[in-house]
Every structure is written in structure tokens, then in C-alpha cells.
Scaffold this active site. Structure first.
Site, PDB file in Angstrom:
ATOM      1  N   THR A 182       0.802  -1.224   0.000  1.00 14.45           N
ATOM      2  CA  THR A 182       0.000   0.000   0.000  1.00 14.45           C
ATOM      3  C   THR A 182       0.835   1.273   0.000  1.00 14.45           C
ATOM      4  O   THR A 182       0.271   2.369   0.021  1.00 14.45           O
ATOM      5  CB  THR A 182      -0.915   0.047   1.236  1.00 14.45           C
ATOM      6  OG1 THR A 182      -0.093   0.024   2.418  1.00 14.45           O
ATOM      7  CG2 THR A 182      -1.879  -1.126   1.265  1.00 14.45           C
ATOM      8  N   LYS A 183       2.156   1.153  -0.040  1.00 18.05           N
ATOM      9  CA  LYS A 183       3.008   2.330   0.104  1.00 18.05           C
ATOM     10  C   LYS A 183       3.119   3.126  -1.204  1.00 18.05           C
ATOM     11  O   LYS A 183       2.612   2.726  -2.248  1.00 18.05           O
ATOM     12  CB  LYS A 183       4.386   1.915   0.620  1.00 18.05           C
ATOM     13  CG  LYS A 183       4.354   1.332   2.026  1.00 18.05           C
ATOM     14  CD  LYS A 183       3.756   2.297   3.040  1.00 18.05           C
ATOM     15  CE  LYS A 183       3.976   1.877   4.484  1.00 18.05           C
ATOM     16  NZ  LYS A 183       3.268   0.658   4.875  1.00 18.05           N
TER      17      LYS A 183
END
Length: 377
Positions: A182-183
Site C-alpha cells: 500500500t506504500k
């Protein structure tokens, strides 16, 4: 029926898929040329002199502490308002985490609270740049100089962020980044550590691959040798070329994705600015926010329901959201192990009761942000 708006949608392109497939076809799957190229790209983005790719930010923090000379009996000051990986890494290094309360507005660790907790055993400070907003680095750096302390940055959220024109990761300190799914860029699972010190970089590289000397990864290539030496007690923290190939392709799209995150944050600001029950995310003129997360705070004194009930209603209404973070002192293991009391962290405890992370990812549509805002109101 209302459409579902996920908390996160991974932006994987055909070109990125092709980059991974090309790496598969080379036959080199573990740490190799793609990892080295990825590290060079990380240095370009952050302005760091050295970067070492690792299997996670947690692994990176652990190695960063070890390379900084942190050992049993030492204390490392950090924030309670973080994912438990920050504290976990300190414990794995053999040190004792000491938690300092946060600033009520930025949600980042308070320099004033840091200074209150310095003891003769303190050896390092681990600031965590929540949501991608840099901490008050000038104040933290002054404290570190005054007390001769290391700074190890938990920049899991802050790839692409900067403070006073300096990229996070380009300071003389050691910085760990996350490239989790999710970064701001992803390698699927993975991370990196940056440093200005060639000595520390060599130590990080050796520790990350079983303590073997830094060229051991080449031993199966034409340029390598079968012979290697183990110089330290090490770990299996290296990143594979498959992961690095995805990261390289993502970095090529990084500027575009960061613009999309920034535009999404600006639209949320416009859509929610007149909602009296909501406090928008903090920002400051000295910093460039990475916008990993868009965290709002709800004023529970103005609501007829609490934050948890509001999240339940949003979820039922098709909005994926989350809470960043459940503070360290609320987790049974850490509460018991570190003898933590909620009373010692009033700002972090209050923030936890108020925060909601809204959907934020590259490519989120304007209509989706509008829908989130409408359903929230």
C-alpha cells in the site's frame, strides 16, 4: 446500489508487469542486478549517498539500529502512535523502547516529550513520519546533537517527503523506508535503508545477507567467486530481484503517482473543509507531504455516535477506511512487557479515538473522493 470505494487499490500497470516478467526470464530471481539498480534509483529519488534494499521496513529498522551500535541495555525513544514494527525493531535489537507522547496536531512525536524522556541510557531517537508528514526535524536534530544521540528515521510513510528542502533519507542519519503493497511505491513486500556513511552501508549489506561479505551475492554470476566469508552474525533480510524489478518500474511512475496523491488530498480538503465535525490533516510550510495516508480526525463531542460507529456506518455504506494507528500502549503484549499506562500518553490516546484514514491511492477518481465526502457527511 452504491459503488464500493476501497481503502486502497494497487496501481499495477502492464509495463510494470512486463518488467517483472523480463526479470523472470533472466533466470536471476534472488538479490542481483535488479536490486543494485533499484538501490541506485532510491539514491536518485532521496538524494542519499547509499541505499541497501531489504525485505521489509521492519528489517531495515532492525539493521539500522544494529549498524548504529544499539545494543542490550540501551534505550531508544520513539512514538506510541505508530505501527508496532517500530517498537518491535528496537526490542529485536536488544534495546528498550521508551515512548514519548505525540504533538496533538501533527500526530508526530513531540520533541518536548522526547527531551523529557532522555536518560543516561538513551542512545537513539526513532522519529516516525506519520502519513508522510515529516516530523519537526530541526528540533529533533538539536536534541540529538545536544545529547550525542543517533537518529534512525522510520520513514515507512515518507518516501518522497521533504523538510526545508531536504529529502527524507538524505540527512546524515539512517532512514528506513517501506515498499509494502500500500506504500507510495511498492515491491510487494520490501524496503530500503539509506545512509550517508559508506561504513554503515557496508555493515547493513553484510548484516542483511547472513553476515557474508558484501560481494557474496555475485558468487553465482560470471563476475563472482564461489569463495565468501561470514564476517558477522547476520540475517536473511535481502530483497529479491523479482521484488526489485517491480520497484524499479514503480519508481519510473513515481512523480506521476505522487501528483495524483497530492491532487487527491487537495480535493478531500475542498470537499470536507466546511464540515465542522472534522479536522483535516496537518501540514506545514516547511514540509512536502508524501500523502501516504489521508487521516482526518472527528470531533466526538459534536457527534451523536463515536468514531467506531462512524467507521461501521461508512463500511456499511461502501467506503473502505482504516485507523492509523492503534497505539502501542493498547496492545496487550507491549502494555505488559513495557509497563505502559494510557495516562502517560494523553495526546496519542485522544488521537486514536478520533482518527479515520480515508481511501487514498494513485488513480482514485474525483467522483470516488466526492462520494466518500458525501457519505461521510
Amino acid at each position: 446500489m452504491k459503488r464500493y470505494i476501497p481503502f486502497y487499490r494497487t496501481p499495477i500497470t502492464r509495463r510494470q508487469i512486463s518488467a517483472v516478467v523480463r526479470t523472470l526470464k533472466t533466470g536471476w530471481l534472488t538479490s542481483g542486478p535488479a536490486c543494485r539498480a533499484f538501490e541506485e534509483k532510491i539514491c536518485e529519488v532521496t538524494g542519499a549517498r547509499h541505499a541497501v534494499a531489504v525485505s521489509s521496513c521492519t528489517a531495515g529498522l532492525h539493521l539500522a539500529l544494529l549498524a548504529s551500535g544499539i545494543r542490550k541495555g540501551d534505550e531508544v525513544i520513539t512514538t506510541p502512535f505508530t505501527f508496532i514494527a517500530s517498537v518491535e525493531a528496537i526490542l529485536h535489537a536488544g534495546a528498550t523502547p521508551v515512548l514519548a507522547d505525540i504533538d496533538a496536531e501533527s500526530l508526530n512525536v513531540s520533541p518536548t516529550e522526547i527531551e523529557k524522556r532522555i536518560s543516561r541510557r538513551t542512545r537513539a531517537i526513532m522519529p516516525v513520519h506519520i502519513a508522510g508528514l515529516p516530523c519537526d526535524l530541526p528540533s529533533i536534530e538539536r536534541i540529538a546533537r545536544k545529547h550525542d544521540l543517533r537518529i534512525v528515521h522510520d520513514a515507512a510513510h515518507a518516501f518522497g517527503a521533504s523538510h526545508s528542502g531536504r529529502q527524507i533519507g538524505a540527512t546524515p542519519d539512517i532512514t528506513a523506508f517501506s515498499f509494502y503493497a500500500t506504500k507510495n511505491i511498492t515491491t510487494g513486500e520490501g524496503g530500503a535503508v539509506t545512509t550517508s556513511s559508506s561504513r554503515i552501508a557496508e555493515s547493513l549489506r553484510t548484516l542483511s545477507l547472513h553476515g557474508m561479505d558484501k560481494h557474496a551475492w555475485k558468487r553465482y554470476s560470471k563476475a563472482g567467486s564461489w569463495y565468501y566469508q561470514v564476517r558477522k552474525l547476520g540475517y536473511k533480510y535481502n530483497l529479491s530481484d523479482l521484488n526489485a524489478a517491480l520497484g524499479l518500474a514503480q519508481i519510473d511512475d513515481f512523480d506521476r503517482m505522487q501528483c495524483q496523491r497530492s491532487d487527491a488530498a487537495a480535493q478531500y480538503d475542498r470537499e470536507l473543509k466546511n464540515v465542522e465535525e472534522i479536522t483535516l490533516p496537518e501540514r506545514n510550510a516547511e514540509s512536502e507531504h508524501a500523502w501516504h495516508l489521508y487521516i482526518i480526525r472527528v470531533d466526538d463531542s459534536r457527534l451523536t455516535i463515536d468514531r467506531d460507529e462512524l467507521i461501521d456506518k461508512l463500511t456499511a455504506d461502501g467506503v473502505g477506511c482504516s485507523v492509523h494507528f492503534i497505539p502501542v500502549f493498547l496492545h496487550p503484549y507491549y502494555k505488559s512487557e513495557l509497563h505502559l499506562s494510557i495516562r502517560d500518553f494523553p495526546n496519542a490516546n485522544r488521537a486514536y479515538r478520533q482518527v479515520i484514514s480515508l481511501p487514498m491511492f494513485p488513480g482514485i477518481r474525483k467522483s470516488e473522493i466526492r462520494d466518500v465526502a458525501n457519505r461521510l457527511q
